[in-house]
Structures are given as structure tokens and as C-alpha cells.
Design a protein around this motif. Structure first.
Motif, PDB file in Angstrom:
ATOM      1  N   GLY A   5       0.825  -1.214   0.000  1.00 26.99           N
ATOM      2  CA  GLY A   5       0.000   0.000   0.000  1.00 26.99           C
ATOM      3  C   GLY A   5       0.853   1.254   0.000  1.00 26.99           C
ATOM      4  O   GLY A   5       0.557   2.222  -0.720  1.00 26.99           O
ATOM      5  N   ILE A   6       1.919   1.256   0.809  1.00 27.94           N
ATOM      6  CA  ILE A   6       2.830   2.406   0.831  1.00 27.94           C
ATOM      7  C   ILE A   6       3.466   2.609  -0.541  1.00 27.94           C
ATOM      8  O   ILE A   6       3.526   3.735  -1.058  1.00 27.94           O
ATOM      9  N   PHE A   7       3.954   1.518  -1.123  1.00 28.27           N
ATOM     10  CA  PHE A   7       4.592   1.645  -2.431  1.00 28.27           C
ATOM     11  C   PHE A   7       3.599   2.079  -3.504  1.00 28.27           C
ATOM     12  O   PHE A   7       3.948   2.851  -4.398  1.00 28.27           O
ATOM     13  N   PHE A   8       2.361   1.607  -3.416  1.00 29.25           N
ATOM     14  CA  PHE A   8       1.352   1.993  -4.411  1.00 29.25           C
ATOM     15  C   PHE A   8       1.094   3.495  -4.345  1.00 29.25           C
ATOM     16  O   PHE A   8       1.024   4.168  -5.381  1.00 29.25           O
ATOM     17  N   VAL A   9       0.940   4.032  -3.139  1.00 30.13           N
ATOM     18  CA  VAL A   9       0.663   5.467  -2.999  1.00 30.13           C
ATOM     19  C   VAL A   9       1.842   6.294  -3.498  1.00 30.13           C
ATOM     20  O   VAL A   9       1.679   7.235  -4.286  1.00 30.13           O
ATOM     21  N   VAL A  10       3.061   5.936  -3.059  1.00 29.57           N
ATOM     22  CA  VAL A  10       4.243   6.709  -3.466  1.00 29.57           C
ATOM     23  C   VAL A  10       4.531   6.515  -4.950  1.00 29.57           C
ATOM     24  O   VAL A  10       4.811   7.477  -5.674  1.00 29.57           O
ATOM     25  N   GLY A  11       4.455   5.263  -5.429  1.00 23.84           N
ATOM     26  CA  GLY A  11       4.822   4.979  -6.806  1.00 23.84           C
ATOM     27  C   GLY A  11       3.803   5.413  -7.836  1.00 23.84           C
ATOM     28  O   GLY A  11       4.162   5.700  -8.980  1.00 23.84           O
ATOM     29  N   ASN A  12       2.513   5.476  -7.466  1.00 26.15           N
ATOM     30  CA  ASN A  12       1.470   5.794  -8.443  1.00 26.15           C
ATOM     31  C   ASN A  12       0.829   7.160  -8.254  1.00 26.15           C
ATOM     32  O   ASN A  12       0.080   7.601  -9.132  1.00 26.15           O
ATOM     33  N   VAL A  13       1.109   7.822  -7.137  1.00 25.12           N
ATOM     34  CA  VAL A  13       0.530   9.149  -6.903  1.00 25.12           C
ATOM     35  C   VAL A  13       1.629  10.208  -6.818  1.00 25.12           C
ATOM     36  O   VAL A  13       1.616  11.201  -7.553  1.00 25.12           O
ATOM     37  N   ILE A  14       2.602   9.997  -5.931  1.00 25.89           N
ATOM     38  CA  ILE A  14       3.624  11.019  -5.695  1.00 25.89           C
ATOM     39  C   ILE A  14       4.692  11.011  -6.775  1.00 25.89           C
ATOM     40  O   ILE A  14       5.022  12.057  -7.339  1.00 25.89           O
ATOM     41  N   LEU A  15       5.232   9.818  -7.089  1.00 29.70           N
ATOM     42  CA  LEU A  15       6.347   9.730  -8.040  1.00 29.70           C
ATOM     43  C   LEU A  15       5.984  10.223  -9.438  1.00 29.70           C
ATOM     44  O   LEU A  15       6.734  11.026 -10.020  1.00 29.70           O
ATOM     45  N   PRO A  16       4.851   9.799 -10.050  1.00 25.06           N
ATOM     46  CA  PRO A  16       4.543  10.310 -11.392  1.00 25.06           C
ATOM     47  C   PRO A  16       4.367  11.826 -11.431  1.00 25.06           C
ATOM     48  O   PRO A  16       4.775  12.467 -12.402  1.00 25.06           O
ATOM     49  N   ARG A  17       3.790  12.391 -10.376  1.00 24.90           N
ATOM     50  CA  ARG A  17       3.621  13.846 -10.357  1.00 24.90           C
ATOM     51  C   ARG A  17       4.975  14.548 -10.288  1.00 24.90           C
ATOM     52  O   ARG A  17       5.213  15.532 -10.992  1.00 24.90           O
TER      53      ARG A  17
END
Length: 369
Positions: A280-292
Motif C-alpha cells: 500500500g505504501i509503495f502503491f501510494v508513493v509509486g502511483n501518486v507522488i512519483l509520477p507527479r
């Protein structure tokens, strides 16, 4: 005599396509030579970034000492990373006998289920770790493992040698640029291209460091709450793995749940909690924060980031995966300089402006509101 007709768009694009294929084949063929050089250039840009941060953020810091200080800081960071891995790895292997007993208990628990699902295996008695190791016969892989370590050591030495020569020849870079591009306008255009590539590498380092810290710190908190042994060691490995875009953090987050199965053989809940929380942590960081962050800073399409990871990984292996984003940024900026390949750079970019020189469009009164 009439002037020759200019080549058609189809012919020009076909030539560019064939040139890309030929270039990829050359990169694959010269992998052993180019990979250490690319890593050395990457480290040189990182050290130069440290030096400029020292001079910009510390007004009274001597400029002559900026580069040597940056080199020393970089060596200390790498040395500290190696020490953390070796020291915690030693502690992990010191408790290996306890983990072997836990693994034997897990195998004994799941052997009846595997025997029912796969009757052809004939598992009447649960095997132990020692039995599995004998069947696997790891001695046949010792030669490949030794060769891999030898190759790693050789590449590390080459990287350091290349890095030393690159830093030593840094002073003559400005004179070479003047000699290559005597016209001011042409020189300024190429310096902007170089700065765009350098800024892309720096932004990549900054983004991967920040997002890696987010994942590692959050994972450390979850592992401490669960009571996992060597939580700092696993969090540090997750942080290091995060420098490989997309795949690194995801793979790193699988290790603690697997280890939780060994540490807590009587219950599956710690492993399940760790797996769900870390993914869940990786999903939020990898799919929300990182692409932005990548879209705003690197100006690269998120799909291109994934594609470049696969392409450079196929060409250069793990070093290619590590360098995939900086190499793609450099390719995008260089391709944008030529009319025949500019369309490729536009497709690679996030906003259609691969060089980042376009002015922002004026907003309408409704958009301002």
C-alpha cells in the motif's frame, strides 16, 4: 541543373528508425565498455551537483574546496552504505541457525498440502533445508557466482578510473566547448542542452532519494510495529532498491514479509500485515507522488519511464535499469535538436516540449478565476 528533391517524411522517419535500431545494437555490443563509462559520468554529475550546492547554499565556502569536499562526501556516503549492509548482513547470518529451524517447521506444515495438490512429487516425509540444499547442489553455481563477483569488482575499478579522469579533465570542458562551437548562438544552444541533461540527472537523483526515503521510513515504522528483526536493515535495502525506478521498491517490499514468515512460523498474520502495508505504501508513493514529481521535474511521460526501464534493462542489465531515466532524458534532449528526430523527443516528453524552452500559454480570465 535542378536541385535534388528533399527526402520525404516517410524516408526520413524510416532512416531515423533504422538508426535507432543500429544504435541499440551497438549499445548492446559495447555493453562492457560503455556501462562503466555511463556510471562514471552519472557519478561525476552527482559530485558536481554536490559541489554547486556547497557553493550556492554556503556563501563563504571556498570554491576551490567545493569539488574535493564533494568527492570526500560522496566516498563517505558510499562507504557508510557498504558498512551498513555488511554489518547488518553479519548480524543476519549470525542468527541463521534459528531461521533454519523456522524454515523446517514451515516446510513441515505445508508439505501435506503440497502433497495433495501435486501427488506426483511423492512427498511422504517433509524434507528439511539440508535435503533441499543437497538436491539443489549449489556447488555447480559457485563458478558463475565467482565470475559475477569478479565482473562486479572489475567494473567497479573501471568506474573509479573513469571517474578520476573525468574529474581531472573537468577544467578543460569550457575551452573544448568554445573550440567546438565558436559562434555564440550555437554555443549557447548546446550549453542549454547540456544543462538540461545535467538538470535531468540531478532531478532524477532528488526524486528517487525523496521517494525512496518516504517508502523506507514508512516501511521501517510498520516493521517496528510488527516486531520484525533487523527492521533498519530491511528499510535500508528498500531505500537502495528504490533507485531502480518502478520495480526496485516493489521488489524490495517483498523481502520483509517473506522474512516475517521465517521469524513468525506459528502465524501468518505478521507477514500478511507487512505485505498489505508495504505494498500500500509503495502503491501510494509509486502511483501518486512519483509520477507527479517526474512529470513536473523531468518532463517525461510515466509510460515512457516504464518503457525505458525495460529497454535499458534489456540492453545493460541492472546498471541500465538504474540509469534508465537519466539516459532517456539525455536521449530526449539530444533527439529534440534535429528536425528528423524531434517527433520522437516530443512523444517521450510529458508536455510536448522536450527542451523546456516553450513559454507557458497565457491563461484566459476564466482560467485565472
Amino acid at each position: 541543373m535542378p536541385a535534388p528533391a528533399p527526402p520525404s517524411v516517410t524516408t526520413r522517419n524510416a532512416v531515423v528508425f533504422l538508426a535507432v535500431i543500429a544504435g541499440a545494437a551497438t549499445l548492446k555490443w559495447m555493453q562492457d565498455i560503455l556501462t562503466p563509462l555511463a556510471l562514471a559520468l552519472f557519478l561525476a554529475v552527482m559530485i558536481d551537483s554536490f559541489a554547486r550546492v556547497l557553493t550556492d547554499r554556503t556563501p563563504h565556502f571556498p570554491k576551490r574546496l567545493a569539488l574535493p569536499t564533494a568527492v570526500v562526501l560522496s566516498l563517505l556516503l558510499f562507504g557508510m552504505s557498504i558498512w551498513i549492509v555488511v554489518d547488518n548482513g553479519k548480524e543476519f547470518f549470525d542468527h541463521s541457525s534459528q531461521y533454519v529451524d523456522s524454515l523446517n517447521a514451515i516446510i513441515a506444515r505445508f508439505t501435506p498440502t503440497v502433497a495433495r495438490l501435486a501427488p506426483g512429487l511423492e512427498l511422504s516425509v517433509a524434507p528439511t533445508i539440508g535435503d533441499l540444499v543437497k538436491q539443489w547442489n549449489p556447488q555447480r553455481y559457485f563458478g558463475d557466482i565467482a565470475q559475477s563477483f569478479n565482473s562486479f569488482a572489475t567494473n567497479a575499478v573501471l568506474v573509479l578510473i573513469y571517474l578520476g579522469f573525468i574529474l581531472a579533465s573537468r577544467r578543460g570542458f569550457a575551452r573544448k566547448i568554445v573550440a567546438l562551437f565558436p559562434r555564440h548562438a550555437e554555443r549557447e544552444t548546446n550549453m542549454k542542452m547540456f544543462r538540461r541533461i545535467r538538470d535531468g540527472v540531478e532531478q532524477y537523483l532528488w526524486i528517487q532519494t525523496v521517494t525512496g526515503l518516504m517508502i523506507a521510513v514508512s516501511a521501517f515504522v510498520v516493521m517496528m510495529l510488527v516486531g520484525l528483526d533487523n527492521a533498519f536493515f530491511w528499510a535500508f535495502l528498500i531505500f537502495l532498491a528504490a533507485y531502480i525506478p518502478i520495480l526496485g521498491g516493489a521488489v524490495g517490499c517483498f523481502l520483509p514479509p517473506i522474512f516475517a514468515l521465517i521469524q513468525f512460523p506459528d502465524s501468518l498474520w505478521p507477514a500478511v500485515i507487512l505485505f498489505v502495508a508495504l505494498q500500500g505504501i509503495f502503491f501510494v508513493v509509486g502511483n501518486v507522488i512519483l509520477p507527479r514529481m517526474q512529470g513536473d521535474s523531468l518532463n517525461m511521460d510515466p509510460t515512457v519511464v516504464l518503457l525505458s526501464l525495460a529497454v535499458w534493462g534489456a540492453l545493460w542489465g541492472v546498471p541500465g535499469m538504474f540509469l534508465s531515466t537519466p539516459l532517456t532524458v539525455a536521449a530526449m534532449v539530444i533527439l529534440a535538436q534535429f528536425e528528423g528526430s524531434r517527433w520522437i523527443a516530443i512523444l517521450l516528453s510529458e508536455d510536448g516540449d522536450p527542451q523546456g524552452f516553450a513559454e507557458a500559454p497565457a491563461r484566459t480570465p476564466a482560467e485565472k478565476k
